[in-house]
Write a protein that holds these residues in place. Structure first.
Motif, short mmCIF file in Angstrom:
data_model
loop_
_atom_site.label_atom_id
_atom_site.label_comp_id
_atom_site.label_asym_id
_atom_site.label_seq_id
_atom_site.Cartn_x
_atom_site.Cartn_y
_atom_site.Cartn_z
N ILE A 1 32.73 5.94 110.78
CA ILE A 1 31.86 6.69 109.91
C ILE A 1 30.63 5.96 109.30
N GLU A 2 29.38 6.38 109.43
CA GLU A 2 28.18 5.91 108.97
C GLU A 2 27.35 7.02 108.15
N ASN A 3 26.89 6.82 107.12
CA ASN A 3 26.09 7.55 106.14
C ASN A 3 26.42 8.96 106.17
N ALA A 4 27.66 9.17 105.94
CA ALA A 4 28.11 10.60 105.74
C ALA A 4 28.95 10.80 104.53
N THR A 5 29.17 11.82 104.18
CA THR A 5 29.90 12.38 103.19
C THR A 5 31.21 13.12 103.88
N CYS A 63 35.89 1.70 110.82
CA CYS A 63 34.79 1.31 110.19
C CYS A 63 34.03 2.33 109.38
N ILE A 64 33.86 2.17 108.01
CA ILE A 64 33.11 2.92 107.17
C ILE A 64 31.89 2.18 106.75
N ILE A 65 30.49 2.74 107.01
CA ILE A 65 29.28 1.80 106.64
C ILE A 65 28.58 2.98 105.80
N ASN A 66 28.40 2.61 104.28
CA ASN A 66 27.52 3.40 103.49
C ASN A 66 27.94 4.74 103.71
N GLY A 122 29.27 -1.13 101.88
CA GLY A 122 28.45 -0.35 101.23
C GLY A 122 29.16 0.98 101.12
N GLY A 123 28.43 1.62 100.30
CA GLY A 123 29.13 3.26 99.80
C GLY A 123 29.84 3.18 98.76
#
Length: 580
Positions: free
Chosen positions: A401-405, A416-419, A439-440
């Motif tokens: 997951i990257e740059n998502a709500t 993995c979770i990024i921002n 991040g996030g």
């Protein structure tokens, strides 16, 4: 009270009226000493045997007989010599047998003593004629189990000139007691001449136990519950294609089968009385939407092809929409009432909504929106741009997951979770693959389980625990909607009056009123839930490595890590955030 009445009362549940003799103490002592001096039963201990004290009335009767006849086999009072009866029943009946033997033997002893006393020389009235010599016939006594399924017999020998046991005496006594079913005829014939027929307990009749029918049952061909947990292999990797959330069923395929209940089999007591039996209870087939019952009423089959699911009370078949490629201009936005299986990607700018599960074989790209009423699986990951929103009313499984709500009502599992902006009412599991959160903001109601939090560059990473993440997310969405509607209303009011303006203005005001009502209702629900929810004591963080820049919060309490922390558990203890 006669001897027969006394025996009947004892064996059939009525308390016997016995009187202990006051005389012949010396004789009782002698009998007890003789019995104690000679063991009654040799060999191993029998758990079904009734143990009697040396001064018991039965042993005194035995000693009286032995002194007159010479050799006499020792008494044997075993309810189950062959070891075939239920041991629980045998153990329960031993206490009743003891009471019965005590009453019967005490009564017979009293009769013997009264008769001997009346025939002793030296009577006070010399003119009184002596009574007839003592003559007591052999006495068969029957003992019935509490459920009347078993009957035992013990025969006491005759006294004086009484009649020895014979077949006619045994059958007549048995008939008087009402024992007529399941009688062991061979034993009846043998007892009349068996040398061990006295002072031995024999199982003479067996009834037929009743058997209740078995309840109906359902045999399922599809599991009712789905384990939505991915396991890691020896390399720490997870195969997100292996969840199989969509269970396809063909038209006319069997979903489950009914096993009918069976009838009960009545039994009979040794008194030839019927023991009723219950028949098994029937169970209905769990018929739901898009299913039908076969003509014989035994099978539930699918009335359409689709995805079979158990809803808690019934099986239902939901339609499945298969997208062979990507969600793009060839398909447009998708809004489906069943499950959706997408083999490709969800491209930027497109929306996918389903009331059931959604399976995406590729990537959810930036600027798209996905909302599932069930579980959501994204095999290759979610790549957002800050505007991507992914929601699931159950659990979400994604490679990364990257740059998502992300909104998950149950659990979230990823590598993995990024921002990311994560709202999860269950557990956030980030242990497979890279297993990192960088991040996030992660807000989980129950637990965040991760290998690495933050980064060496000390990127700000916020972990919030406890509370109501998804409910607060919904509140934030409504608040943003209100702001947009208010801005739109201001622009409309600045325009020149026209029929179009009036129409749009009325619709906008209606939307604004509805949003305000939703927000008010949501605030009331939040206030009611918070009264029974202690945010400070819920949630925990488990991680192998946490870098500085990580911020951990429980409600209003905030902890900022200033140094690298390894193998830690963070939770709230007595109103204070503790790192262990």
């Amino acid at each position: 009270m006669s001897l027969k009445e006394t025996i009947t009362n004892i064996l059939f549940g009525t308390k016997p009226e016995t009187e202990a003799g006051d005389e012949a103490d010396a004789e009782q002592k002698t009998a007890a000493e003789e019995t104690a001096a000679e063991p009654l039963v040799a060999g191993s201990i029998d758990p079904a045997r009734l143990e009697l004290p040396p001064d018991h009335p039965l042993l005194r009767l035995y000693n009286l007989r032995r002194r007159k006849s010479g050799y006499l086999p020792a008494p044997r009072l075993s309810l189950d010599e062959d070891g075939v009866l239920p041991m629980e029943m045998v153990q329960r009946e031993l206490g009743r047998l003891r009471s019965a033997m005590t009453g019967v033997c005490s009564t017979r002893l009293k009769q013997i003593k009264d008769s001997e006393k009346s025939n002793r020389p030296g009577k006070k009235n010399p003119e009184q004629e002596p009574e007839a010599p003592l003559a007591l016939d052999a006495l068969p006594c029957f003992f019935l189990s509490a459920d009347k399924l078993y009957a035992w017999v013990i025969v006491f020998p005759p006294v004086g000139s009484g009649q020895e046991l014979n077949r006619e005496l045994l059958l007549r006594t048995m008939l008087n007691q009402g024992i007529s079913y399941g009688v062991d005829e061979r034993l009846v014939d043998r007892l009349s001449h068996d040398e061990e027929r006295y002072f031995h307990l024999f199982l003479i009749a067996r009834g037929k136990p009743a058997f209740d029918g078995e309840n109906g049952n359902i045999v399922d061909y599809f599991p009712r519950a789905i384990e939505r947990v991915l396991e890691m292999d020896e390399y720490g990797q997870v195969d997100y294609t292996n969840l199989n959330l969509i269970r396809n069923v063909k038209l006319g395929q069997e979903i489950c089968r009914l096993i009918r209940p069976t009838e009960g089999d009545p039994g009979r007591t040794v008194l030839d009385q019927e023991i009723p039996a219950k028949s098994g209870k029937s169970v209905p087939l769990p018929k739901g939407r898009n299913t039908e019952i076969s003509e014989d009423g035994l099978t539930l089959i699918a009335s359409m092809a689709g995805h079979v699911e158990f809803t808690g009370r019934s099986f239902q078949v939901k339609p499945v929409l298969d997208i062979q490629g990507d969600v793009d201009f060839s398909t447009g936005d998708i809004n489906f009432i069943g499950d959706i299986n997408i083999e490709g990607d969800v491209l930027s700018g497109f929306t996918v909504r389903a009331m059931g599960n959604i399976h995406v074989g590729g990537v959810v790209e930036a600027g798209s929106a996905v909302e599932a009423g069930g579980d959501l699986v994204v095999v290759k990951g979610i790549l957002g741009d800050g505007t991507t929103i992914v929601r699931s009313q159950r659990s979400i499984f994604s490679k990364y997951i990257e740059n998502a709500t992300i909104y998950a009502r149950e659990n979230l599992q990823t590598d993995c979770i990024i921002n990311g902006s994560i709202y999860c009412d269950g557990t956030v599991q980030v242990r497979s693959g890279r297993g990192c959160i960088m991040g996030g903001r992660i807000w989980a109601a129950k637990m965040v389980n991760v290998q690495t939090v933050g980064s060496q560059s000390e990127a700000r990473t916020s972990i919030a625990l406890g509370g109501l993440p998804c409910t607060n997310f919904e509140r934030e969405i409504i608040q943003e909607e209100l702001k947009e509607l208010e801005m739109e209303l201001e622009k409309l009011e600045c325009q020149l009056d026209s029929p179009t303006k009036s129409s749009i203005l009325g619709k906008t005001r209606m939307k604004l009123s509805v949003a305000e009502l939703k927000l008010k209702q949501l605030d009331e629900d939040l206030a009611g839930i918070k009264l029974s929810l202690n945010e400070a004591e819920s949630g925990r963080l488990e991680c192998s490595l946490a870098y500085p820049g990580t911020e951990i919060s429980f409600g209003d309490e905030i902890l900022r890590l200033r140094q690298v922390t390894r193998q830690c558990v963070v939770k709230m203890v007595c109103g204070e955030i503790v790192v262990m």
